[in-house]
Design an enzyme around this catalytic site. Structure first.
Site, PDB file in Angstrom:
ATOM      1  N   ARG A 165       0.856  -1.180   0.000  1.00 60.47           N
ATOM      2  CA  ARG A 165       0.000   0.000   0.000  1.00 60.47           C
ATOM      3  C   ARG A 165       0.892   1.230   0.000  1.00 60.47           C
ATOM      4  NH1 ARG A 165       2.446   1.791   3.702  1.00 60.47           N
ATOM      5  NH2 ARG A 165       0.982   3.506   3.712  1.00 60.47           N
ATOM      6  N   GLY A 166       0.240   2.405  -0.131  1.00 57.15           N
ATOM      7  CA  GLY A 166       1.021   3.629  -0.319  1.00 57.15           C
ATOM      8  C   GLY A 166       1.075   3.928  -1.814  1.00 57.15           C
ATOM      9  N   ASP A 199      -1.931  10.854  -1.975  1.00 47.69           N
ATOM     10  CA  ASP A 199      -2.310   9.849  -2.961  1.00 47.69           C
ATOM     11  C   ASP A 199      -2.605  10.480  -4.307  1.00 47.69           C
ATOM     12  OD1 ASP A 199      -2.879   8.473  -0.287  1.00 47.69           O
ATOM     13  OD2 ASP A 199      -2.924   6.882  -1.793  1.00 47.69           O
ATOM     14  N   GLN A 251      -1.686   2.361  10.045  1.00 47.71           N
ATOM     15  CA  GLN A 251      -0.426   2.485   9.294  1.00 47.71           C
ATOM     16  C   GLN A 251       0.649   3.179  10.132  1.00 47.71           C
ATOM     17  OE1 GLN A 251      -3.426   3.119   8.023  1.00 47.71           O
ATOM     18  NE2 GLN A 251      -3.538   2.747   5.831  1.00 47.71           N
ATOM     19  N   LYS A 295      -4.622  10.148   3.213  1.00 47.55           N
ATOM     20  CA  LYS A 295      -5.259   9.298   4.239  1.00 47.55           C
ATOM     21  C   LYS A 295      -6.290  10.054   5.054  1.00 47.55           C
ATOM     22  CE  LYS A 295      -4.877   5.825   4.679  1.00 47.55           C
ATOM     23  NZ  LYS A 295      -5.864   4.921   4.026  1.00 47.55           N
TER      24      LYS A 295
HETATM   25  O1  MRU Z   1      -4.450   3.250   2.393  1.00 47.52           O
HETATM   26  P1  MRU Z   1      -2.978   3.455   2.222  1.00 47.52           P
HETATM   27  O2  MRU Z   1      -2.170   2.913   3.341  1.00 47.52           O
HETATM   28  O3  MRU Z   1      -2.499   2.989   0.864  1.00 47.52           O
HETATM   29  O4  MRU Z   1      -2.805   5.032   2.247  1.00 47.52           O
HETATM   30  C1  MRU Z   1      -1.531   5.573   2.095  1.00 47.52           C
HETATM   31  C2  MRU Z   1      -1.506   7.048   2.228  1.00 47.52           C
HETATM   32  O5  MRU Z   1      -2.516   7.695   2.375  1.00 47.52           O
HETATM   33  C3  MRU Z   1      -0.166   7.710   2.086  1.00 47.52           C
HETATM   34  O6  MRU Z   1      -0.126   8.873   2.860  1.00 47.52           O
HETATM   35  C4  MRU Z   1       0.058   8.088   0.620  1.00 47.52           C
HETATM   36  O7  MRU Z   1      -0.174   7.001  -0.216  1.00 47.52           O
HETATM   37  C5  MRU Z   1       1.427   8.599   0.390  1.00 47.52           C
HETATM   38  S1  MRU Z   1       2.629   7.299   0.558  1.00 47.52           S
HETATM   39  C6  MRU Z   1       4.124   7.927   0.099  1.00 47.52           C
END
Ligand code: MRU
Length: 363
Positions: free
Chosen positions: A65-66, A252, A211, A263
């Protein structure tokens, strides 16, 4: 307290290795190897998805994820898919691959890095004659290494804004686990820590998937950067008591006007920052910028299963009969962002004009 601030010097080469040791995505022995982030921090185990369906499932189920990590993983997914399709039909592999690209693109809706990486792989496909495997693997590796390089550049840009002795709150996980390595916001924190500029690093636990508590805390402690966790609802009080000068987090998707989709809970933090005079820094590579959307209103916000809120560590914690709403992301208006850090430079108070000036060429 940062030992570097206390003059407890560590040799610089040891520092760089010691502060950047984790890689969540690897291409090993012709296979894609993913560190299963659902099992951290209690177990370190790996998955080896073998085709586009399995890679899409790994993204959807958050094995990986990320935003940048999702894009890189999907790029390797295209390599696996093309290899299969070419074996199936050396003449018709491109047509068959369309379904794999569709599968991968629909794995998660919000992070734009996914479609960005797939578009780049698709463009590469169009130029190939013969077996596509090695050409596509080179392209996926390039996407991966470019992300790592971008993160290191952003680390330096962002760390340059931090004054010696500042403390920071970060949110979600934006580190090596969420990227090709080093991290976006956590990259800035790594660089600032290494420079001895940071006093304390706080991390929000990031309900409901945790996370922050599970991943950021694991990553930072593994890399010898002390971290203090707070519950998400302690953030405003942390600011009111003057314990942080910065909130530094990732994105994202950033739309053409500088709106930030990140997030769920990011918007709360931005509002609290503005109220308390705490600076709000968003760190995101150009692969996270979406110039096709004027603002953040139209971005699809993923809703995840209610069980993630109703249950904790596999056990129901909510009262029987309660339901839950579980949006995974929110939208922070550009007006609340003090700094947007990309590999191409830093923008203060982002807006449409300033973002257009750093628009990268299409992939
Ligand atoms: O749901 P996730 O864990 O994929 O969400 C991740 C985030 O919101 C991060 O802040 C974002 O992807 C930036 S990661 C460099």
């Amino acid at each position: 307290m940062n030992p570097a601030n206390e003059d407890q010097a560590i040799a610089p080469d040891m520092v760089s290795d010691a502060h950047d040791s984790i890689r969540a995505i690897q291409w090993l022995d012709e296979r894609l190897c993913l560190l299963d982030q659902r099992r951290l921090p209690s177990e370190e185990c790996y998955q080896y998805p073998g085709d586009a369906v399995a890679v899409a499932a790994a993204i959807r189920d958050m094995v990986v994820r990320g935003a940048p990590a999702i894009g890189i993983t999907a790029a390797y997914g295209v390599v696996l898919a093309a290899r299969r399709r070419y074996a199936q039909s050396p003449d018709g592999w491109r047509g068959l691959l369309a379904e794999d690209l569709r599968q991968l693109a629909s794995a998660r809706p919000t992070a734009v890095n996914l479609s960005w990486a797939l578009r780049r792989m698709e463009r590469r496909c169009a130029t190939i004659t013969g077996d596509p495997a090695s050409v596509l693997l080179d392209e996926a590796r390039r996407i991966h290494s470019e992300d790592l390089a971008a993160n290191r550049r952003m680390g330096e840009h962002g760390a340059g804004l931090i004054r010696a002795g500042d403390s920071v709150l970060t949110y979600c996980n934006t580190g090596s686990l969420a990227t090709g390595g080093y991290g976006t916001a956590l990259g800035v924190i790594r660089s600032a820590w290494r420079a001895g500029a940071l006093n304390r690093v706080f991390a929000g636990e990031t309900r409901p998937w945790l996370q922050g508590a599970r991943l950021t805390a694991w990553e930072l402690t593994r890399d010898h950067i002390p971290v203090t966790l707070i519950t998400d609802n302690a953030a405003a009080y942390l600011m009111q008591t003057r314990q942080v000068q910065w909130v530094i987090l990732g994105a994202d998707r950033v739309t053409a006007n500088g709106d930030v989709i990140n997030k769920i809970g990011t918007y709360n933090l931005a509002i609290s920052c503005r109220h308390h005079g705490v600076r709000f820094m968003v760190v995101a590579p150009c692969s996270t910028l979406d110039f096709t959307l004027n603002d953040g209103q139209a971005v699809e916000i993923e809703e995840r299963p209610a069980d993630e809120v109703l249950n904790l560590a596999g056990r129901r914690i909510a009262a029987d009969g309660a339901t839950a709403w579980n949006p995974a992301f929110d939208m922070t208006p550009a007006g609340l962002v003090d700094y947007l850090v990309t590999e191409n430079g830093v923008i203060q108070a982002p807006d449409t004009q300033k973002l257009a000036a750093l628009k990268p060429p299409p992939p």
